[in-house]
Write an enzyme that holds these catalytic residues in place. Structure first.
Site, PDB file in Angstrom:
ATOM      1  CE  LYS A   1      -3.239 -24.749  -0.965  1.00 17.13           C
ATOM      2  NZ  LYS A   1      -4.134 -24.079  -0.074  1.00 17.13           N
TER       3      LYS A   1
ATOM      4  CE  LYS B   1       4.045 -18.658  -4.548  1.00 14.59           C
ATOM      5  NZ  LYS B   1       2.793 -18.051  -4.969  1.00 14.59           N
TER       6      LYS B   1
ATOM      7  CE  LYS C   1      -3.264 -19.217  -9.258  1.00 16.28           C
ATOM      8  NZ  LYS C   1      -4.334 -18.489  -8.576  1.00 16.28           N
TER       9      LYS C   1
END
Ligand code: TYM
Length: 326
Positions: A198, A195, A114
């Protein structure tokens, strides 16, 4: 009092639920609510660690509650609530902060991913995310956490935090384990080596409220190999077919794939119809629920009352043990 074991899990209100969220987590919540004492929540505090618009958040919270209820969570069988309605989660997270070495958080792969994605906003909350998650789980003395595979490292950290606390202040917290479905890692449609997420973009995800036409169009574009089912794309489609298609059809696909003669066009068309059919009732129920947001708020308030009683009790014990109860 019941002697059922306790499970806890949360989902972030960041938009629409995709098949990964459903098959890795929510589908299991619905099954497990019959056998466990369940605390399921909307992880709004976790969701604000990523870039977001405050104007969107209230509707995202209500949408996620509607998703969870429409998919089959029964508020009579589980406590469904919003994380920030129970301030004890963040209070316990602070106490855990004072026990957790920075080096443990630096190893978290989700943090690294992230941080790489939002370089302009690597905030302390993003770094501390797993400690709040540990508090979410331990505050209810959960023995298991139904999550997808991507959360295993966070559950492992939760066990370590429980150990740090117990070693320093005496036995208080149970060390919980991850509970997986048979599909703990659903892969992206467009790039099946990654994976489903979104953050990759809408074309990578099948959303559970996608209209049938969209499902068909997205599946039609999913990459596959020429027939022997060894590629990641083929495997992902067969996994989905195992879940959504009839056993007979799935066995036919599997046999055809083994002999190198699987026609992916047929598989994709049938699979799209089966997925769309699986979510028909859910789609309708979600629309109905969203017409009455006050009813959703009532469910969340009732869930928060149940959760709050347990959380308060844990915090009283924790305050006493760490020496701030005077
Ligand atoms: P979130 O909202 O990112 O994901 C919700 C759940 O969906 C699972 N999941 C997947 N499972 C299989 N395949 C995929 N492609 C896939 N993508 C997502 C996630 O593993 C998760 O179970 N950190 C949590 C939220 C949270 C939490 C908690 C969970 C906050 N506190 C306490 C458990 C206990 C998260 O990532 O949610």
């Amino acid at each position: 009092m019941t002697n059922k074991q306790t499970i806890v899990s949360g989902i972030q209100p960041t938009g629409r639920l995709h098949l990964g969220n459903y098959l890795g987590a929510l589908k299991n919540f619905i099954k497990l609510q019959n056998d466990y004492q369940c605390y399921f929540f909307i992880a709004d505090y976790h969701s604000i660690t990523e870039n977001y618009n405050p104007k969107d958040k209230p509707q995202q919270i209500l949408n996620l509650a509607a998703d969870m209820l429409a998919a089959g969570l029964n508020p009579k069988k589980c406590a469904l609530f919003v994380q920030s309605d129970i301030p004890a989660h963040t209070e316990l997270a602070w106490i855990f902060n004072c026990l957790t070495p920075i080096s443990y958080l630096e190893r978290m792969t989700q943090y690294k991913d992230k941080a790489a994605r939002q370089k302009e906003n690597i905030n302390v909350g993003l770094f501390d995310y797993p400690v709040l998650q540990a508090a979410d789980i331990l505050i209810y003395h959960a023995t298991a956490v139904p999550v997808g595979q991507d959360q295993d490292q966070h559950v492992e950290l939760t066990r370590q935090v429980a150990r740090f606390f117990n070693n320093r202040f005496g036995q208080t917290f149970t060390e919980p384990k991850s509970l997986h479905t048979e599909t703990p890692k659903i892969m992206s449609l467009a790039d099946p080596d990654k994976k489903m997420s979104k953050s990759l973009g809408d074309n990578h995800c099948l959303y559970i409220d996608d209209e049938p036409k969209i499902i068909a169009a997205k599946l039609a574009k999913a990459p596959t190999d020429s027939g022997d089912a060894k590629s990641a794309g083929a495997k992902n489609l067969l996994t989905l077919s195992k879940i959504f298609s009839s056993e007979k059809l799935y066995n036919q696909y599997l046999a055809a794939a083994k002999s190198g003669g699987l026609r992916y066009g047929d598989l994709k068309k049938n699979l799209a119809a089966d997925i769309a059919a699986h979510f028909t009732d859910y789609r309708q129920a979600k629309q109905t629920l969203l017409k009455n947001p006050d009813q959703i708020r009532k469910v969340l308030a009732a869930g928060a009352r149940v959760a709050s009683a347990v959380a308060k009790k844990t915090m009283a014990e924790v305050r006493e043990k760490i020496g701030i109860s005077y």
